[in-house]
Design a protein around this motif. Structure first.
Motif, PDB file in Angstrom:
ATOM      1  N   GLY A 350      -6.372   0.816   8.107  1.00 50.85           N
ATOM      2  CA  GLY A 350      -5.389   1.915   7.246  1.00 50.85           C
ATOM      3  C   GLY A 350      -3.909   2.309   7.402  1.00 50.85           C
ATOM      4  N   GLU A 351      -3.237   1.693   7.800  1.00 46.27           N
ATOM      5  CA  GLU A 351      -1.665   1.687   7.569  1.00 46.27           C
ATOM      6  C   GLU A 351      -1.079   1.100   6.690  1.00 46.27           C
ATOM      7  N   VAL A 377       3.046   5.327   5.671  1.00 41.00           N
ATOM      8  CA  VAL A 377       1.565   5.980   6.380  1.00 41.00           C
ATOM      9  C   VAL A 377       0.677   5.666   7.442  1.00 41.00           C
ATOM     10  N   LYS A 378       0.057   6.150   8.581  1.00 43.07           N
ATOM     11  CA  LYS A 378      -0.707   6.025   9.654  1.00 43.07           C
ATOM     12  C   LYS A 378      -1.858   6.053   9.264  1.00 43.07           C
ATOM     13  N   PRO A 379      -2.966   4.827   9.831  1.00 38.15           N
ATOM     14  CA  PRO A 379      -4.294   4.992   9.605  1.00 38.15           C
ATOM     15  C   PRO A 379      -4.821   6.788   9.628  1.00 38.15           C
ATOM     16  N   GLU A 381      -4.117   9.103   7.217  1.00 40.42           N
ATOM     17  CA  GLU A 381      -3.160  10.174   6.505  1.00 40.42           C
ATOM     18  C   GLU A 381      -3.273  10.503   5.952  1.00 40.42           C
ATOM     19  N   THR A 382      -3.853  11.835   4.307  1.00 36.33           N
ATOM     20  CA  THR A 382      -3.812  11.919   3.979  1.00 36.33           C
ATOM     21  C   THR A 382      -2.590  12.355   3.157  1.00 36.33           C
ATOM     22  N   ILE A 511      -9.114   2.286   1.954  1.00 32.16           N
ATOM     23  CA  ILE A 511      -8.390   3.096   1.652  1.00 32.16           C
ATOM     24  C   ILE A 511      -9.357   3.811   0.970  1.00 32.16           C
ATOM     25  N   ARG A 540      -9.832   8.447   6.887  1.00 32.26           N
ATOM     26  CA  ARG A 540      -9.290   6.570   6.654  1.00 32.26           C
ATOM     27  C   ARG A 540      -8.641   7.122   5.375  1.00 32.26           C
ATOM     28  N   THR A 541      -7.441   6.121   5.405  1.00 32.32           N
ATOM     29  CA  THR A 541      -5.830   6.552   4.887  1.00 32.32           C
ATOM     30  C   THR A 541      -6.479   6.777   3.491  1.00 32.32           C
ATOM     31  N   SER A 542      -6.039   8.183   2.498  1.00 34.73           N
ATOM     32  CA  SER A 542      -6.093   9.072   1.596  1.00 34.73           C
ATOM     33  C   SER A 542      -5.274   9.063   0.953  1.00 34.73           C
TER      34      SER A 542
END
Length: 596
Positions: A350-351, A377-379, A381-382, A511, A540-542
């Motif tokens: 998710g990076e 954006v970090k894994p 992170e929203t 993602i 999860r990255t959003s």
């Protein structure tokens, strides 16, 4: 981005008709065995047809002259056998070519459809769906007779004309030259007709496409039309398009129909010259009655396939414009495709990193939608994206999924350039929800499972429960087996959105992208689904594009997008304390909601 509409004729690049015909006929080469059989059978039927006048000549000049009744009966019996073989051979070749032509149409349609699925959003954004359907359905269907007749009519008629001409020249070259004297007139006339009618058929195809696009658009938006009582206006527009379609057809047919009279006139002149030269110049006494009758038959055999060839040429001219439209789409290069050496992207952590990313549509390279955007954006992170309409929010998330290609800069997921990953491995790990999520005709279960086709029944139900869709599904008469129509007609907007949430949930994306995904849900429904949204966001990255305060406030960071760049970045509280662009946006859009 230049956009075509149902009222504007499509642009189409000019190509040589010869190249289009050769390309179209190459599809027949996939069925060499069947075509060889057809050609072999045709050789037999052509031979039989060429023998018929010679049999008649022999019967009159020999059997009748010598009063050989037994010989005449044997000759008649042989002729009957040959005729039966001719009928059998004709039926076999027509059936085989019908099968081949239908298979070729299937191949062309599948190739066209497969290619269209590889084309990027830019292709679909620039033209109505109805115009694409017109090429897949109508234009492909129009090639059927041309493909079939190219073997069953063109080859035998062409060979018949050649062999008949040779036989006539061998038997009596003066009579043969008299019969063939009008061919140059026919050739010149056909050339002038073809050069005019081809352009007119191209216009007709475009008008057909316009009408098809308008009907598709009109029916898709019928609720809007009826809600604004706009039926008279749409009826008038439909009437105008139908008239354009009608006039373009008449213009083409008026010229195309000149083929028939041209052939008949030259045929009549050829027949007149045959009899005039044969009787007045050569003299009947120098030509046997059987030979003269045989020649009369041969001239009919010569001009009948000429007429067929003219009709085929007319049909080819009529439909070659359809082939041009089909190949125009097939030759459209996809802006987004797997690059050479692209590798599958492993399970996404998710990076996401943007480095100096700019984007502009290919037809407007000087108008930047995004200008030198950078962020990391970090894994897990929203990120919430806010800003005015047209600021570039949706463009950012579309670039992450590689629905568009960045004009400049680098986009990386887990350290891998997105353009170096295969599209399937990238997009299969994306969960994308928009304001208008499309539902397919079929059962509710099938629509949820569309997110992951191998999902078990338990996973489907679990996903529905997670987003609070299970309760309303079970209240339907057939539960998960309830059949819904295209776009989910019969369900409320909120229910459709909940099903879309469930579909995204079951896909287990690495993602998650929510583009105004809760805008169609009322406050009560949002409270029900908020738990499901939290479940979707967890781990999860959003990326969230939304105007709902409840969603944005929970984001780890908020990017304020304007004029194609990130103007501010920070948490909700941090941005409010800045009292900058986000503060003004918050005060103008969210203050009333907060009071409520």
């Amino acid at each position: 981005m230049a956009v075509n509409s149902s009222r504007i004729d499509e642009d189409q690049k000019e190509v040589l008709k010869k190249d289009t015909m050769l390309r179209m006929f190459k599809y027949l080469l996939d069925y060499k065995k069947e075509i060889v059989i057809v050609l072999f059978v045709m050789a037999g039927t052509i031979t039989i047809s060429l023998l018929a006048p010679l049999i008649m000549e022999y019967a009159i000049n020999v059997c009748v002259a010598q009063k050989d009744m037994k010989g005449l009966l044997r000759l008649g019996a042989g002729a009957v056998v040959l005729y039966l073989l001719f009928l059998m051979g004709t039926k076999i070749r027509m059936r085989l070519m019908a099968e081949v032509s239908n298979k070729v149409l299937l191949n062309i349609r599948e190739e066209l459809y497969r290619h269209i699925q590889t084309l990027g959003f830019g292709f679909f954004d620039s033209r109505p769906t109805g115009k694409i359907l017109a090429r897949i359905i109508g234009d492909v269907n129009s090639l059927k007779d041309v493909l079939s007749d190219s073997v069953t009519q063109l080859i035998p008629d062409l060979l018949t004309v050649i062999f008949v001409a040779v036989i006539m020249l061998v038997k009596n070259y003066r009579l043969a030259m008299a019969a063939l004297l009008t061919l140059p007139i026919l050739a010149v006339g056909m050339f002038f007709i073809e050069t005019t009618v081809h352009r007119r058929w191209q216009v007709y195809r475009k008008k057909t496409s316009n009408l098809n696009a308008y009907v598709h658009e009109d029916l898709s938006g019928i609720r809007i039309i009826q809600s604004f009582a706009a039926e008279p206006e749409t009826k008038k527009m439909f009437h105008d398009l139908v008239n354009q379609h009608y006039r373009s057809f008449i213009d083409a047919v008026l010229v195309a129909d000149a083929f028939g009279p041209l052939v008949e006139i030259t045929w009549g002149l050829g027949g007149f010259l045959l009899y005039f030269i044969g009787i007045r110049i050569v003299g009947v006494e120098q030509i046997g009655i059987g030979t003269f009758l045989a020649f009369s038959t041969y001239i009919a055999m010569f001009w009948s396939p000429i007429r067929n060839l003219a009709n085929f040429y007319n049909k080819l001219t009529t439909n070659i414009s359809a082939a041009e439209r089909i190949f125009d789409i097939i030759d459209t290069e996809s802006e987004i495709m797997d690059q050479a050496g692209a590798e599958d992207l492993q399970e996404i952590k998710g990076e996401v990193v943007f480095e100096n990313v700019s984007f502009a549509y290919s037809d407007e390279p000087d108008r930047l939608i995004l200008n030198n955007v950078s962020f990391s954006v970090k894994p897990g992170e929203t990120i919430a994206l806010v800003g005015p309409t047209g600021a570039g929010k949706t463009t950012i998330v579309n670039l992450i999924s590689r629905f568009y290609e960045a004009t400049k800069g680098s986009i990386k997921i887990d350290g891998h350039e997105v353009k170096d990953a295969t599209l399937k491995s990238l997009r299969s790990q994306m969960g994308i929800m928009t304001q208008d999520n499309f539902l397919f005709s079929g059962t509710i279960r099938d629509n949820i499972r569309y997110g992951r086709l191998d999902a078990s029944e338990e996973e489907v139900v679990e996903a529905a429960k997670a987003v609070s869709a299970h309760d309303f599904i079970m209240k339907l008469e057939q539960g998960y087996d309830t059949v819904i129509s295209e776009r989910g007609a019969g369900l409320s907007i909120g229910q459709r959105q909940l099903l879309a949430f469930a579909r995204t949930m079951v896909s287990r994306p690495g993602i998650l992208i929510l583009d105004e995904a809760t805008s169609s849900i009322d406050t009560h429904t949002e409270l029900l689904v908020q738990k499901g949204i939290d479940a979707l966001l967890k781990g999860r990255t959003s990326f969230i594009i939304a105007h709902r305060l409840s969603t944005i406030r929970k984001a780890d960071r908020i990017f304020v997008i304007d004029q194609g760049n990130i103007m501010e970045s920070g948490s909700h509280e941090e941005l409010l304390n800045l009292q900058g662009a986000y503060y003004k946006l918050y005060r103008s859009q969210f203050s009333q909601m907060e009071k409520d």
